[in-house]
Design a protein around this motif. Structure first.
Motif, short mmCIF file in Angstrom:
data_model
loop_
_atom_site.label_atom_id
_atom_site.label_comp_id
_atom_site.label_asym_id
_atom_site.label_seq_id
_atom_site.Cartn_x
_atom_site.Cartn_y
_atom_site.Cartn_z
N HIS A 162 3.16 -1.58 2.74
CA HIS A 162 2.09 -1.65 1.76
C HIS A 162 2.48 -0.89 0.50
CE1 HIS A 162 -1.62 -0.03 -0.23
NE2 HIS A 162 -1.72 -1.33 -0.39
N SER A 163 2.40 -1.55 -0.63
CA SER A 163 2.65 -0.94 -1.93
C SER A 163 1.44 -1.19 -2.82
CB SER A 163 3.91 -1.55 -2.57
OG SER A 163 3.94 -1.32 -3.95
N PRO A 164 0.95 -0.18 -3.56
CA PRO A 164 -0.18 -0.42 -4.46
C PRO A 164 0.09 -1.52 -5.47
CG PRO A 164 0.22 1.93 -4.19
CD PRO A 164 1.36 1.23 -3.53
N VAL A 165 1.35 -1.71 -5.86
CA VAL A 165 1.70 -2.74 -6.85
C VAL A 165 1.93 -4.09 -6.18
CG1 VAL A 165 3.37 -3.44 -8.60
CG2 VAL A 165 2.68 -1.04 -8.42
N GLN A 166 2.71 -4.12 -5.10
CA GLN A 166 3.10 -5.38 -4.48
C GLN A 166 2.14 -5.83 -3.38
OE1 GLN A 166 5.42 -7.16 -5.78
NE2 GLN A 166 6.26 -5.60 -7.16
N GLY A 167 1.25 -4.96 -2.93
CA GLY A 167 0.33 -5.34 -1.87
C GLY A 167 0.97 -5.24 -0.49
#
Length: 387
Positions: A338-343
C-alpha cells in the motif's frame, strides 16, 4: 550523449531538467535542487525535473555526469511522478466488502489484535476495533511529545505504544486499557524503540542501543540477553511467524543503514543481511519461516527505488529482487502493498508480477488470521476481503 554539466564525464550520464543545472555550483543548496523524480516507464529508469517542468515532455532534458546526478538526488525531493515499469499479468482477484459501520474517530494506525485490530486515532486514543461485534471503543489516552510520533505493536493481551525518539514504550492491557509496564532504553539517534512479541507472548525489547532482552511481560529481569555489535544502533524489529528468526533494522557509523538477522534458537551472533547508505527502518515482511523481503532497490537512501529484495536466511542467499512493490507490506500467499500515491497492489513473489491494482483502496492494516483488510473511507470503518 553530450555531458552538459561543468564536469568531464564520470561514469554513465543521466538526464535532468536543464533548470536544475543552475544549482550545481559550489554553493548548491537543497532549495536550489528541489525536484521531482519522474519515472520514464522503461524499466527502473527515471529523470529529475524541476517543479515548473514536471509536466514538460521528456525531450526537454539535458545530460549530467553521475556525480552531479547524485548531488541533485540529495536535494529536496518533492515527490515521484509515475512509477517504474512493472511486470503484470491478469487475474480474477477482486476486493469484496464484508462489513461496514460508522467510525467514531479517524484512525491513523492499526495492527492485528485478537480477531480485530488495535488502533490509534487522531485524538491519541488507543482503540480496539472488534470486527465481529461491529464496534470500536477507546481504551486509554496518552500524550506523546510534539516530536514523538507513536508506533503500535500488539499481541493479546498487550498493546505496545512506542515513540519515534526510541526511548520509551508503554505496554497497555488490551482488555482494560490500563498501563501494564513502561519500557525504557538509552537514547539512540534516529531509532525507533525496538519491540516485538514472540508467538509465546514473550517480549523482545531494547534496553541499550546495542542490547536486546527477551523477557516475560510481568518479569523484573530478562530470560535472555541478545547482543548486537557495539557500533550498531538498534531500531525496529520484525520477528518471523515461527519465532525462529529475528530481523533488525538499525545503523552503524556513519549512518549506514543495516538489516541484521539473528537465529533465536542458537547462541550465535547476529549477522548483516544488507546495507543502504543513510536508510534504515524500511518495511520488512516475512514470506515464509526463513524468507524475508526487504524494501528498497539500490545502495543510497536518496536513490532507492520501490521494490523488494528477497533473502533466504537458511542458505544465506539473496534469491531475487522485484521492481515496483512499495510498502508498507503484508504477506498471505501474495505480497500486499500500500502506497498513499499508488494505492493498493498485489504481487506474486514467485514470478515478480503484479496481479492486482486498485489505486483508490487504502487499507490501514491486514489481519492474517481473519484474512481481511481494515480501511476507513468517508468516515466509515470497512472490512474487505480479497477473493
Amino acid at each position: 550523449m553530450k555531458i552538459q554539466c561543468n564536469h568531464t564525464e564520470q561514469g554513465s550520464g543521466r538526464q535532468v531538467c536543464a533548470h536544475l543545472l543552475h544549482g550545481l555550483d559550489d554553493s548548491w543548496s537543497v532549495e536550489q535542487l528541489s525536484h521531482f523524480r519522474r519515472f520514464t516507464g522503461k524499466g527502473l529508469d527515471y529523470v529529475f525535473t524541476c517543479p515548473a517542468c514536471r509536466e514538460q515532455p521528456l525531450s526537454e532534458l539535458c545530460w549530467v555526469c553521475g556525480e552531479c546526478f547524485v548531488n541533485i538526488a540529495h536535494g529536496s525531493r518533492l515527490g515521484d511522478l509515475g512509477q517504474p515499469e512493472v511486470a503484470e499479468r491478469p487475474s480474477n482477484l477482486q476486493l469484496q466488502q464484508v462489513d461496514r459501520w460508522p467510525a467514531e474517530s479517524r484512525l491513523v494506525q492499526a495492527v492485528p489484535f485478537g480477531k480485530g485490530w488495535a488502533a490509534l486515532n487522531q485524538r491519541n486514543e488507543l482503540v480496539i476495533v472488534e470486527a465481529g461485534r461491529r464496534r470500536a471503543h477507546p481504551l486509554s489516552k496518552w500524550e506523546p511529545g510534539a516530536d514523538e510520533g507513536p508506533r503500535l505493536e500488539a499481541a493479546e493481551p498487550l498493546v505496545g505504544l512506542s515513540v519515534s525518539s526510541g526511548e520509551r514504550c508503554l505496554l497497555v492491557d488490551g482488555s482494560s486499557g490500563q498501563l501494564n509496564r513502561t519500557l525504557r532504553r538509552e537514547a539512540s539517534p534516529g531509532c525507533l524503540f525496538p519491540l516485538a512479541f514472540t508467538p509465546q507472548g514473550q517480549l523482545i525489547h531494547g534496553t541499550q542501543p546495542n542490547r536486546l532482552e527477551l523477557s516475560e511481560p510481568g518479569a523484573s529481569g530478562p530470560l535472555k540477553i541478545l547482543r548486537t555489535p557495539k557500533d550498531y544502533h538498534q531500531s525496529s524489529l520484525s520477528l518471523s511467524p515461527s519465532g525462529h528468526w529475528l530481523a533488525m533494522n538499525g545503523w552503524i557509523w556513519q549512518s549506514m543503514g543495516e538489516v541484521r538477522v539473528l537465529n533465536l534458537s542458537e547462541d550465535g551472533p547476529s549477522r548483516p543481511l544488507c546495507q543502504r547508505d543513510g536508510f534504515w527502518d524500511g518495511p520488512l515482511v516475512w514470506l515464509s519461516p526463513s524468507r524475508l523481503a526487504v524494501f528498497g532497490l539500490g545502495q543510497i537512501d536518496v536513490m532507492l527505488l520501490p521494490g523488494v529484495r528477497i533473502f533466504d536466511l537458511d542458505s544465506q542467499q539473496e534469491l531475487a529482487s522485484i521492481a515496483g512493490p512499495d510498502g508498507p507490506f503484508a504477506f498471505d500467499h501474495y505480497l500486499f502493498c500500500h502506497s498513499p500515491v499508488q494505492g493498493f497492489s498485489v504481487w506474486d513473489v514467485e514470478t515478480g508480477q503484479r496481479v492486482f491494482h486498485d489505486p483508490e483502496f487504502h487499507p490501514l492494516a491486514y489481519h492474517p488470521g481473519e484474512k481481511v483488510f481494515l480501511s476507513q473511507p468517508e468516515g466509515s470503518l470497512v472490512i474487505s476481503r480479497l477473493l
